[in-house]
Scaffold this active site. Structure first.
Site, PDB file in Angstrom:
ATOM      1  N   CYS A 131      96.869  57.551   8.948  1.00 33.70           N
ATOM      2  CA  CYS A 131      97.523  58.260  10.059  1.00 33.70           C
ATOM      3  C   CYS A 131      97.679  59.725   9.647  1.00 33.70           C
ATOM      4  CB  CYS A 131      98.821  57.611  10.486  1.00 33.70           C
ATOM      5  SG  CYS A 131      99.916  57.171   9.162  1.00 33.70           S
ATOM      6  N   GLY A 180     102.463  46.077  11.980  1.00 28.61           N
ATOM      7  CA  GLY A 180     102.005  46.309  13.359  1.00 28.61           C
ATOM      8  C   GLY A 180     100.569  45.860  13.573  1.00 28.61           C
TER       9      GLY A 180
HETATM   10  N1  SAM Z   1      99.051  48.466   8.166  1.00 24.55           N
HETATM   11  C1  SAM Z   1     100.470  48.715   8.239  1.00 24.55           C
HETATM   12  C2  SAM Z   1     100.934  48.539   9.656  1.00 24.55           C
HETATM   13  O1  SAM Z   1     100.130  48.602  10.581  1.00 24.55           O
HETATM   14  O2  SAM Z   1     102.127  48.325   9.862  1.00 24.55           O
HETATM   15  C3  SAM Z   1     100.837  50.079   7.683  1.00 24.55           C
HETATM   16  C4  SAM Z   1     100.378  50.278   6.266  1.00 24.55           C
HETATM   17  S1  SAM Z   1     101.035  51.719   5.524  1.00 24.55           S
HETATM   18  C5  SAM Z   1     100.085  52.958   6.248  1.00 24.55           C
HETATM   19  C6  SAM Z   1     100.388  51.636   3.916  1.00 24.55           C
HETATM   20  C7  SAM Z   1     100.949  50.499   3.084  1.00 24.55           C
HETATM   21  O3  SAM Z   1     100.186  50.432   1.861  1.00 24.55           O
HETATM   22  C8  SAM Z   1     102.391  50.649   2.643  1.00 24.55           C
HETATM   23  O4  SAM Z   1     103.159  49.610   3.174  1.00 24.55           O
HETATM   24  C9  SAM Z   1     102.344  50.555   1.111  1.00 24.55           C
HETATM   25  O5  SAM Z   1     103.394  49.789   0.568  1.00 24.55           O
HETATM   26  C10 SAM Z   1     101.010  49.875   0.879  1.00 24.55           C
HETATM   27  N2  SAM Z   1     100.379  50.134  -0.422  1.00 24.55           N
HETATM   28  C11 SAM Z   1     100.438  51.245  -1.198  1.00 24.55           C
HETATM   29  N3  SAM Z   1      99.717  51.089  -2.322  1.00 24.55           N
HETATM   30  C12 SAM Z   1      99.176  49.847  -2.259  1.00 24.55           C
HETATM   31  C13 SAM Z   1      98.354  49.079  -3.120  1.00 24.55           C
HETATM   32  N4  SAM Z   1      97.921  49.590  -4.297  1.00 24.55           N
HETATM   33  N5  SAM Z   1      98.006  47.837  -2.748  1.00 24.55           N
HETATM   34  C14 SAM Z   1      98.438  47.320  -1.576  1.00 24.55           C
HETATM   35  N6  SAM Z   1      99.249  47.979  -0.723  1.00 24.55           N
HETATM   36  C15 SAM Z   1      99.601  49.229  -1.053  1.00 24.55           C
END
Ligand code: SAM
Length: 412
Positions: free
Chosen positions: A338, A174
């Site tokens: 969030c 998003g």
């Molecule tokens: N920014 C996204 C959006 O607006 O649609 C939402 C991101 S979501 C809150 C957090 C994301 O961080 C997840 O998709 C997860 O897979 C990723 N994530 C978790 N650990 C991570 C890491 N060590 N490095 C990169 N991404 C990671």
């Protein structure tokens, strides 16, 4: 007494109940009298916004949604603000004509806010739902439905033409889509207005082929003046991100060298590519509070995931430090979650500022986001007087969020 079949398979401690218990214990202390109202809002249907896709043909659906009472909260608020400034200036100087240029569309977006991001919302108190977007004649979807408060981190990142941008935790995409809107609009809209496929049907074939080639070349080369790298550690979520981009972004841009999709552990970014990006978005994994009180599936309060949940602040800290290292000196990093949790929000930022200075020799300045909250206070319900950063609190009449964000600038 008839025992329903599914009763036996119900978890003894449903994760949503555990989440609520946990939030009642911590957020009551943190938010005081605000908590019952925030709690009630999080347990009600969330409100969405429609992020306008500048790559698609937007006129038809924009007019339709506006006729239903939707407004682009970004340009409307900014325009009203500019008009207020004009009136104040007029009352001071007694002459409006020389000041009319203040409300010129060219400089309507104040500095410090990414331009070209448009997000339609129904008015405060109106809980109408958006219909899913339909593809335009080029197969691109006109809008992306998301929590309108999620636009704020992308807006506050202040991406300008020519910037290199990293979205460290990007899936499902998003905010990446919002970031893509910031630089794409001008040349691409000219391209769209030419409507090459319809106008070329009357041209001799060799001429039309040449023209198509030329336009394709110009489009890929110039339509996106910056560079965006979108990353997510999860392969399956990166696939979802790719699917989203496929449905919203022209193939020329996806195949070009202006957009890079990767699937690395974001914590390692500081080692891979440091001092590089003008803008870095660190939208970290968190307790996703609204999801946690509403959905049993994929819930971080599931007992089997207790350790993962407890490790979140450390993971968030490491990701933010990597994002800080990835930014160039003078560059901007935006941290967002969030969640309402202080432990995942200002505590992580505070700790990162300290560790960046002590261990990496990087000094950071916290940017003041109060002008942004002042601008959008009629659309969102912001928490008052936070130590560090800003927080959108869910409210029954404006049921967006929670979204926390803090903007940091690298000084060296
Ligand atoms: N920014 C996204 C959006 O607006 O649609 C939402 C991101 S979501 C809150 C957090 C994301 O961080 C997840 O998709 C997860 O897979 C990723 N994530 C978790 N650990 C991570 C890491 N060590 N490095 C990169 N991404 C990671």
């Amino acid at each position: 007494r008839v025992k329903t079949k599914w009763a036996g398979s119900l978890p003894k401690y449903p994760p949503t109940n555990l989440a609520l218990q946990h939030f009642d214990a911590t957020y009551k202390l943190q938010l005081g009298r605000e908590w019952p109202s925030v709690r009630a809002s999080m347990l009600c249907e969330q409100k969405y916004g429609a992020l306008v896709n500048n790559f698609a043909t937007t006129e038809g659906f924009m007019a339709h949604l506006q006729s239903q009472g939707c407004q682009d909260f970004v340009s409307c608020t900014v325009r009203e603000g500019a008009q207020e400034r004009l009136q104040t200036a007029a009352s001071t100087h007694g002459n409006t004509s020389s000041l009319e240029s203040v409300v010129d569309d060219q400089d309507i977006v104040p500095s410090g806010l990414s331009p070209n991001i448009k997000c339609l919302v129904f008015p405060r108190g109106d809980i109408s739902r958006f219909k899913p977007s339909r593809p335009d004649k080029y197969g691109l979807l006109g809008y992306y439905l998301m929590d309108a408060a999620s636009i704020l981190p992308a807006l506050a990142l202040d991406v300008q033409e020519g910037h290199t941008v990293l979205d460290l935790c990007a899936a499902p995409g998003g905010k990446a889509l919002a970031l893509l809107q910031t630089q794409a609009i001008r040349v691409y809209q000219i391209y769209m207005r030419y409507e090459p496929f319809t106008s070329l049907q009357f041209c001799p074939i060799n001429y039309s082929v040449k023209l198509l080639f030329l336009m394709w070349f110009l489009f890929v080369k110039y339509c996106f003046s910056g560079f965006l790298c979108v990353n997510d550690i999860s392969a399956s979520r990166t696939l979802r991100l790719r699917r989203v981009l496929d449905r919203y972004v022209p193939k020329g841009l996806l195949a070009g060298d202006k957009l890079r999709i990767t699937s690395f552990d974001g914590r390692k970014w500081g080692e891979i590519e440091r001092d590089t990006f003008d803008r870095v978005l660190v939208d970290v994994p968190c307790t996703t509070d609204r999801h946690s009180v509403m959905e049993e599936e994929n819930n971080i309060f599931n007992r089997a995931r207790t350790k993962e949940r407890q490790r979140l602040p450390q993971l968030q800290l490491e990701l933010l430090l990597a994002g800080i290292q990835a930014a160039c000196p003078g560059g901007v990093v935006l941290y967002s979650t969030c969640s309402l949790s202080q432990l995942q929000n200002w505590y992580v930022v505070d700790r990162a500022i300290h560790l960046a200075r002590e261990e990496l020799g990087i000094s950071l300045q916290v940017a003041d986001l109060r002008p942004l909250t002042q601008l959008f206070k009629d659309t969102f319900n912001f928490a008052p007087d936070l130590n560090l950063g800003q927080l959108v609190l869910p409210h029954l009449t404006a049921n967006f969020g929670p979204i926390y964000m803090c903007k940091l600038q690298r000084l060296n």
